[in-house]
Design an enzyme around this catalytic site. Structure first.
Site, short mmCIF file in Angstrom:
data_model
loop_
_atom_site.label_atom_id
_atom_site.label_comp_id
_atom_site.label_asym_id
_atom_site.label_seq_id
_atom_site.Cartn_x
_atom_site.Cartn_y
_atom_site.Cartn_z
N ILE A 135 25.16 -32.37 -60.16
CA ILE A 135 25.13 -30.92 -59.94
C ILE A 135 26.06 -30.50 -58.79
CG2 ILE A 135 23.65 -28.90 -59.53
CD1 ILE A 135 22.84 -30.36 -62.10
N ARG A 161 14.20 -24.11 -43.31
CA ARG A 161 14.69 -23.15 -44.30
C ARG A 161 13.81 -23.17 -45.56
NH1 ARG A 161 20.76 -23.59 -45.99
NH2 ARG A 161 19.87 -22.11 -47.46
N LYS A 192 9.81 -21.41 -52.85
CA LYS A 192 10.91 -20.68 -52.19
C LYS A 192 11.92 -20.20 -53.25
CE LYS A 192 14.51 -23.10 -50.47
NZ LYS A 192 15.79 -22.66 -51.02
N ASN A 193 12.27 -21.10 -54.16
CA ASN A 193 13.33 -20.76 -55.12
C ASN A 193 12.89 -19.78 -56.21
OD1 ASN A 193 15.07 -22.31 -53.68
ND2 ASN A 193 15.29 -23.94 -55.19
N LYS A 237 28.84 -22.76 -67.95
CA LYS A 237 28.18 -23.86 -67.25
C LYS A 237 26.76 -23.38 -66.92
CE LYS A 237 28.94 -26.68 -63.17
NZ LYS A 237 29.77 -26.97 -62.01
N ARG A 279 30.32 -24.42 -54.04
CA ARG A 279 29.39 -23.41 -54.57
C ARG A 279 30.03 -22.04 -54.87
NH1 ARG A 279 23.58 -24.39 -51.87
NH2 ARG A 279 22.88 -24.19 -54.00
N SER A 304 23.92 -22.39 -64.71
CA SER A 304 23.76 -22.04 -63.29
C SER A 304 22.44 -21.29 -63.10
CB SER A 304 24.93 -21.16 -62.83
OG SER A 304 24.56 -20.40 -61.70
N VAL A 305 21.65 -21.77 -62.16
CA VAL A 305 20.37 -21.13 -61.86
C VAL A 305 20.62 -19.71 -61.33
CG1 VAL A 305 18.33 -21.25 -60.34
CG2 VAL A 305 19.24 -23.35 -61.39
N ARG A 352 22.95 -18.76 -49.56
CA ARG A 352 23.68 -18.41 -50.75
C ARG A 352 22.91 -17.46 -51.67
NH1 ARG A 352 27.40 -20.28 -54.39
NH2 ARG A 352 26.47 -20.33 -56.45
N ASP A 412 17.57 -31.36 -56.14
CA ASP A 412 16.86 -31.08 -54.89
C ASP A 412 15.88 -32.18 -54.48
OD1 ASP A 412 18.27 -28.77 -54.62
OD2 ASP A 412 16.63 -27.40 -55.08
N CYS A 458 29.34 -24.15 -47.96
CA CYS A 458 28.03 -24.76 -47.93
C CYS A 458 28.24 -26.26 -47.82
CB CYS A 458 27.30 -24.40 -49.22
SG CYS A 458 25.75 -25.25 -49.40
C1 UD1 Z 1 19.80 -23.23 -57.16
C2 UD1 Z 1 18.75 -23.62 -56.15
C3 UD1 Z 1 19.12 -24.92 -55.45
C4 UD1 Z 1 19.39 -26.00 -56.49
C5 UD1 Z 1 20.38 -25.52 -57.54
C6 UD1 Z 1 20.55 -26.51 -58.68
C7 UD1 Z 1 17.84 -21.51 -55.39
C8 UD1 Z 1 17.73 -20.50 -54.31
N1 UD1 Z 1 18.64 -22.54 -55.17
O1 UD1 Z 1 21.02 -23.00 -56.47
O2 UD1 Z 1 18.05 -25.30 -54.60
O3 UD1 Z 1 19.93 -27.14 -55.85
O4 UD1 Z 1 19.94 -24.28 -58.12
O5 UD1 Z 1 19.33 -26.78 -59.26
O6 UD1 Z 1 17.19 -21.41 -56.41
N2 UD1 Z 1 28.46 -22.98 -60.13
C9 UD1 Z 1 29.72 -22.56 -60.48
N3 UD1 Z 1 29.94 -21.21 -60.54
C10 UD1 Z 1 28.97 -20.29 -60.30
C11 UD1 Z 1 27.68 -20.74 -59.95
C12 UD1 Z 1 27.44 -22.10 -59.87
O7 UD1 Z 1 30.61 -23.36 -60.72
O8 UD1 Z 1 29.24 -19.08 -60.39
C13 UD1 Z 1 28.18 -24.43 -60.02
C14 UD1 Z 1 27.74 -24.85 -58.63
O9 UD1 Z 1 28.86 -25.10 -57.79
C15 UD1 Z 1 26.96 -26.11 -58.91
C16 UD1 Z 1 26.32 -25.81 -60.26
O10 UD1 Z 1 27.08 -24.75 -60.85
O11 UD1 Z 1 27.83 -27.20 -59.04
C17 UD1 Z 1 24.86 -25.41 -60.19
O12 UD1 Z 1 24.72 -24.33 -59.28
P1 UD1 Z 1 23.57 -23.25 -59.46
O13 UD1 Z 1 22.65 -23.70 -60.54
O14 UD1 Z 1 24.18 -21.92 -59.56
O15 UD1 Z 1 22.81 -23.38 -58.06
P2 UD1 Z 1 22.22 -22.23 -57.17
O16 UD1 Z 1 21.69 -21.14 -58.01
O17 UD1 Z 1 23.18 -21.89 -56.10
#
Ligand code: UD1
Length: 418
Positions: free
Chosen positions: A328, A398, A22-23, A162, A122, A164-165, A93, A306, A117
């Site tokens: 995380i 989901r 999915k991701n 930081k 997030r 971020s995926v 998201r 996850d 969320c």
């Molecule tokens: C993705 C995954 C989710 C997984 C997460 C962490 C998908 C669709 N979802 O979510 O299943 O749990 O990675 O492995 O792939 N953050 C900020 N600012 C930003 C973006 C993120 O502070 O602009 C923070 C978030 O609040 C969180 C951390 O960074 O604490 C990691 O988030 P992120 O890696 O971005 O997660 P997602 O991409 O939303």
């Protein structure tokens, strides 16, 4: 609303095939905006994917789904609308991933903020500040991100403050059609991001990983059509591994690449689970004598957040206590209250959970609170020896494709009640 009824106490046996990720599918689908015609195989037909397809249809993509062979054809030859509405972004998201490609291709995008969320606030500040470095003008008005880049996005050097995926994915996609070279550092390096860059290269993008967290992208004017098969879902694989171990079963988990889930295999082995690895499958053999362990959730290649809720159930069954530090997300222990109602003894203090081992779980009427929390309740219900009912399983739907059908085939006593 659908519920799951589970009568626990049966061991999981036989074999099961893992679906596509999915991701990985979500960013790849969003990135299809950049090109004309794409055929994607091995896409899991779960509701988050349907939401992304609805979002793409709403902006003008033509989509054909073949449910039989899990193939999606996307035709983007028509010019897109550049507005992604709240109704389609609020539940998922990952909807914000259309921001990068729309902006890169059309020089403008209006995308709803993803909203709250249950597992934490997030924010998307990393996406926004990085796109600004690429020359985008961005304003937040009435809950929408209004982004413009009149003369197109331009290449830039961006160091994410930081990991971020989502931000890494949005920026890689945007940079594929920017003017000039973009260098991203401190990137997330989840396997799904590698799947995304493999796809983008297949459609003609110029992407080069310089080292594990640094990627260089040379923008191009036009991208090509392609067929691509999505990687396996490593979180589903991990969930099934833990379910097999928690029910002391013997389960072959197929259509995976074990090296990608090294960390999870290693942790389960340390807990006393026997795992036999082959090229594209593993066999998990549960043990009566599990050991407690300490886990920190971390970006890949660390232990995934996850799978935190799911492994907690296994820890309840271990001899000795365990600890989890959730690094995380801020609010990702909502499953704890439900597990404690089943007889677990778990205490949470800030980022840390302490799990007292050797607890027998009993059946209960349960409430799913988010996607991975629902998976942990399913595992707990399978591992108990009584009947449980799990409400609000739309959370499970989901992200897990035909979960109850797969478990039923492995010997679980499970049924969906409408
Ligand atoms: C993705 C995954 C989710 C997984 C997460 C962490 C998908 C669709 N979802 O979510 O299943 O749990 O990675 O492995 O792939 N953050 C900020 N600012 C930003 C973006 C993120 O502070 O602009 C923070 C978030 O609040 C969180 C951390 O960074 O604490 C990691 O988030 P992120 O890696 O971005 O997660 P997602 O991409 O939303």
């Amino acid at each position: 609303m659908d519920k799951l009824e589970i009568i626990g106490g049966r061991t999981l046996q036989g074999s099961v095939e893992v679906s596509g990720s999915k991701n990985a599918s979500l960013p790849i689908l969003a990135s299809c905006i950049l090109t004309n015609k794409v055929v994607l195989k091995n896409v899991p037909l779960v509701t988050d994917i349907q939401t992304m397809l609805n979002l793409l249809s709403s902006i003008g993509s033509k989509i054909k789904i073949n449910h039989q062979n899990k193939t999606i054809k996307i035709d983007n030859s028509k010019k897109h609308k550049t507005v992604a509405k709240y109704q389609l972004v609020k539940t998922m998201r990952a909807g914000v991933l259309v921001l990068g490609p729309l902006l890169a291709k059309y020089g403008k995008a209006t995308v709803s903020l993803p909203g709250g969320c249950s597992i934490g606030p997030r924010p998307i500040d990393l996406h926004i500040s990085a796109l600004k470095k690429m020359g985008a003008k961005i304003k937040i008005i009435n809950g929408y991100i209004h982004a413009t880049a009149k003369y197109g996005l331009k290449g830039a050097k961006i160091n994410f403050k930081k990991i971020s995926v989502g931000a890494t994915e949005n920026l890689i996609i945007a940079a594929c059609m920017a003017n000039g070279k973009t260098i991203l550092t401190n990137c997330a390096r989840e396997p799904e991001i590698k799947d995304l860059t493999n796809f983008l290269v297949k459609i003609g993008s110029k992407i080069r990983w310089i080292n594990k967290r640094k990627v260089e992208i040379e923008g191009v004017k036009k991208l090509n059509n392609a067929n691509y098969s999505i990687m396996f879902d490593r979180i589903e694989a991990g969930t099934l591994m833990i379910a097999a171990a928690a029910t002391r079963g013997s389960l072959a988990i197929k259509k995976i690449q074990p090296r990608i889930i090294n960390k999870e295999i290693d942790i389960l082995k340390k807990m006393g689970v026997k795992i036999i690895e082959k090229k594209n499958k593993i066999t998990v053999i549960g043990s009566k004598k599990l050991r407690g362990i300490k886990i920190n959730t971390l970006p890949y290649p660390g232990f995934p957040t996850d799978l935190q809720a799911q492994i907690m159930v296994l820890m309840c069954r271990a001899i000795g206590n365990s600890k989890i530090q959730e690094n995380i997300f801020e609010n990702r222990f909502m499953h704890v209250a439900e597990l404690n109602r089943m007889g677990a003894d778990i205490k949470v203090k800030g980022k840390q959970a302490t799990i007292i081992g050797n607890k027998k779980l009993s059946g209960a009427e349960l409430m799913a609170t988010d996607l991975r929390a629902s998976a942990s309740l399913v595992i707990a219900a399978l591992a108990s020896s009584e009947k449980s009912t799990i409400n609000r399983i739309y959370h499970l739907d989901r992200g897990y494709e035909k979960m109850e059908k797969k478990l039923l085939k492995c010997g679980a006593h499970i049924r969906r009640v409408k």
